[in-house]
Design an enzyme around this catalytic site. Sequence first.
Site, PDB file in Angstrom:
ATOM      1  N   ASP A  27     -11.236   3.886   2.281  1.00  0.00           N
ATOM      2  CA  ASP A  27     -11.061   3.491   3.662  1.00  0.00           C
ATOM      3  C   ASP A  27     -11.574   2.132   3.617  1.00  0.00           C
ATOM      4  O   ASP A  27     -12.122   1.466   2.704  1.00  0.00           O
ATOM      5  CB  ASP A  27     -11.936   4.263   4.531  1.00  0.00           C
ATOM      6  CG  ASP A  27     -11.943   3.919   6.085  1.00  0.00           C
ATOM      7  OD1 ASP A  27     -10.935   3.588   6.121  1.00  0.00           O
ATOM      8  OD2 ASP A  27     -12.668   4.351   6.975  1.00  0.00           O
ATOM      9  N   HIS A  44      -3.457  -3.017   2.942  1.00  0.00           N
ATOM     10  CA  HIS A  44      -3.065  -1.743   2.458  1.00  0.00           C
ATOM     11  C   HIS A  44      -2.467  -2.297   1.031  1.00  0.00           C
ATOM     12  O   HIS A  44      -2.530  -1.782   0.139  1.00  0.00           O
ATOM     13  CB  HIS A  44      -1.996  -1.269   3.188  1.00  0.00           C
ATOM     14  CG  HIS A  44      -2.655  -0.687   4.414  1.00  0.00           C
ATOM     15  ND1 HIS A  44      -3.646   0.177   4.441  1.00  0.00           N
ATOM     16  CD2 HIS A  44      -2.122  -0.717   5.657  1.00  0.00           C
ATOM     17  CE1 HIS A  44      -3.735   0.361   5.792  1.00  0.00           C
ATOM     18  NE2 HIS A  44      -2.971  -0.012   6.644  1.00  0.00           N
ATOM     19  N   LEU A 138      -5.657  11.544 -17.804  1.00  0.00           N
ATOM     20  CA  LEU A 138      -5.862  11.568 -16.453  1.00  0.00           C
ATOM     21  C   LEU A 138      -4.912  12.388 -15.547  1.00  0.00           C
ATOM     22  O   LEU A 138      -3.626  11.930 -15.701  1.00  0.00           O
ATOM     23  CB  LEU A 138      -6.418  10.285 -15.600  1.00  0.00           C
ATOM     24  CG  LEU A 138      -6.848  10.367 -14.405  1.00  0.00           C
ATOM     25  CD1 LEU A 138      -8.322  10.656 -14.194  1.00  0.00           C
ATOM     26  CD2 LEU A 138      -6.366   9.025 -13.657  1.00  0.00           C
TER      27      LEU A 138
HETATM   28  C1  IPE Z   1      -9.075   8.562   6.287  1.00  0.00           C
HETATM   29  O1  IPE Z   1      -9.393   7.227   6.972  1.00  0.00           O
HETATM   30  C2  IPE Z   1      -7.713   8.476   5.678  1.00  0.00           C
HETATM   31  C3  IPE Z   1      -7.497   7.723   4.418  1.00  0.00           C
HETATM   32  C4  IPE Z   1      -8.095   6.906   3.802  1.00  0.00           C
HETATM   33  C5  IPE Z   1      -5.940   7.739   4.125  1.00  0.00           C
HETATM   34  P1  IPE Z   1      -9.310   7.007   8.087  1.00  0.00           P
HETATM   35  O2  IPE Z   1      -9.401   5.719   8.537  1.00  0.00           O
HETATM   36  O3  IPE Z   1      -8.125   7.318   8.619  1.00  0.00           O
HETATM   37  O4  IPE Z   1     -10.331   8.028   8.804  1.00  0.00           O
HETATM   38  P2  IPE Z   1     -10.952   7.665  10.232  1.00  0.00           P
HETATM   39  O5  IPE Z   1      -9.743   7.677  11.429  1.00  0.00           O
HETATM   40  O6  IPE Z   1     -11.860   6.351  10.354  1.00  0.00           O
HETATM   41  O7  IPE Z   1     -11.847   8.915  10.362  1.00  0.00           O
HETATM   42  C1  IPE Z   2      -7.599   3.247   4.897  1.00  0.00           C
HETATM   43  O1  IPE Z   2      -7.542   1.985   5.377  1.00  0.00           O
HETATM   44  C2  IPE Z   2      -6.044   3.351   4.638  1.00  0.00           C
HETATM   45  C3  IPE Z   2      -5.324   4.266   5.310  1.00  0.00           C
HETATM   46  C4  IPE Z   2      -5.941   5.188   6.219  1.00  0.00           C
HETATM   47  C5  IPE Z   2      -4.032   4.473   5.205  1.00  0.00           C
HETATM   48  P1  IPE Z   2      -7.732   1.820   7.084  1.00  0.00           P
HETATM   49  O2  IPE Z   2      -6.201   1.327   7.721  1.00  0.00           O
HETATM   50  O3  IPE Z   2      -8.117   2.983   7.590  1.00  0.00           O
HETATM   51  O4  IPE Z   2      -8.928   0.562   7.365  1.00  0.00           O
HETATM   52  P2  IPE Z   2      -9.721   0.551   8.438  1.00  0.00           P
HETATM   53  O5  IPE Z   2     -10.463   1.806   8.533  1.00  0.00           O
HETATM   54  O6  IPE Z   2      -9.079   0.547   9.670  1.00  0.00           O
HETATM   55  O7  IPE Z   2     -10.538  -0.680   8.083  1.00  0.00           O
HETATM   56 MG    MG Z   3     -10.091   3.719   8.525  1.00  0.00          MG
END
Ligand code: IPE
Ligand code: IPE
Ligand code: MG
Length: 249
Positions: A27, A44, A138
Site C-alpha cells: 500500500d 504504481h 520461491l
Molecule cells: C489494499 O490497499 C489493496 C492493495 C494493496 C492491492 P487499498 O489501498 O485498496 O486499501 P484501503 O482502501 O486503504 O483499505
Molecule cells: C496500493 O497503493 C496499490 C493498489 C491498491 C493497487 P494505493 O494506490 O492504494 O496507494 P494509496 O493508499 O492511495 O497511497
Molecule cells: Mg491504498
Amino acid sequence: MTDTESIVKEAGLSPARIPEHIAIIMDGNGRWAKAQGKERLEGHWQGYRTLKNIVYDADALGVRYLTVYGFSSENWVRPENEVDGLMDLMLRAMQSEIEELIESGVRVRVSGRLHELPPDLRAEFESAMNRTTTCHRLTFHLAINYGGRAEVVDAVRTIAQKVQDGTLAPADIQESHISSNLYAPDIPDPDLLIRTAGELRLSNFLLWETAYSEIYVTPTCWPAFDRDHLIAAIADYQRRIRKFGAVVE
Ligand code: IPE
Ligand code: IPE
Ligand code: MG
C-alpha cells in the site's frame, strides 16, 4: 554454508526462523507519488520496481512463498484511467519479467477472480503459471482481483454443490473443507503479513489464511520499501513468540 545461509547471517537474521511464507499488502503508491509531485500511476510503476527487487531478495533469504496483494476486488471503483493503467502495468510487467523469473526458478501463481480480468492479462497470467510449474525456488503468488470474502464465497459454493449432490453431509463439514477449496490450497498460511504505508487494517486480504499470521506494519510507502525494510520486518518476526492458543512460557 550455503549461499542462503551466508546471506541470512550477513543480514543479522537467524537461518532457523526465516518465515516460510510472507504476505504483503503493498500500500501507499498513491501517497508516495503525491509526496513526489507525481501522478498516482507513477507511484504504481515505482511499486512494480520495488516488487521486482523484493521477489529476488525474498528468494535469496530463503523465503519459500511470497504472496502480494496487487489489485483488490474493491479497487475497481477507482477512476477509470487508474484501473486501466494498472491493468496495462500488470500486463507489461508480466511480459517483461517472465523470462527472468523462469531462469531464476521462480514459480508464478495468481489467485482471484481471473475470469473478470481483461482477456489479454488473464492469458498472460495463465501462460506465466503454465511456464513455471516446474520451477522449484520461491513461489511468487499474486492476488489479483482478489477479495478474502469472495474467496470464501467461492469455496462455499463448491462445498454446497457437494452437499446438493449428496456426497457431503452438512454435519461433516470441517475447516479442512474450506481450506482445501480456497484459491491456492497447496500454499501454507502466511507466517508474516507485512502492510506498508501505515494503515492498521486487512482490506479484505487473506481473511481465512491469516488467522495466526504475525502482523508487521511499517509507515514506509511501498515504492520506498527495500531489502533493508524486508530484513527489519523479518528481524521483528524472529523476536515474536507464536502461541497458536497454547501457553508458551
Ligand atoms: C489494499 O490497499 C489493496 C492493495 C494493496 C492491492 P487499498 O489501498 O485498496 O486499501 P484501503 O482502501 O486503504 O483499505
Ligand atoms: C496500493 O497503493 C496499490 C493498489 C491498491 C493497487 P494505493 O494506490 O492504494 O496507494 P494509496 O493508499 O492511495 O497511497
Ligand atoms: Mg491504498
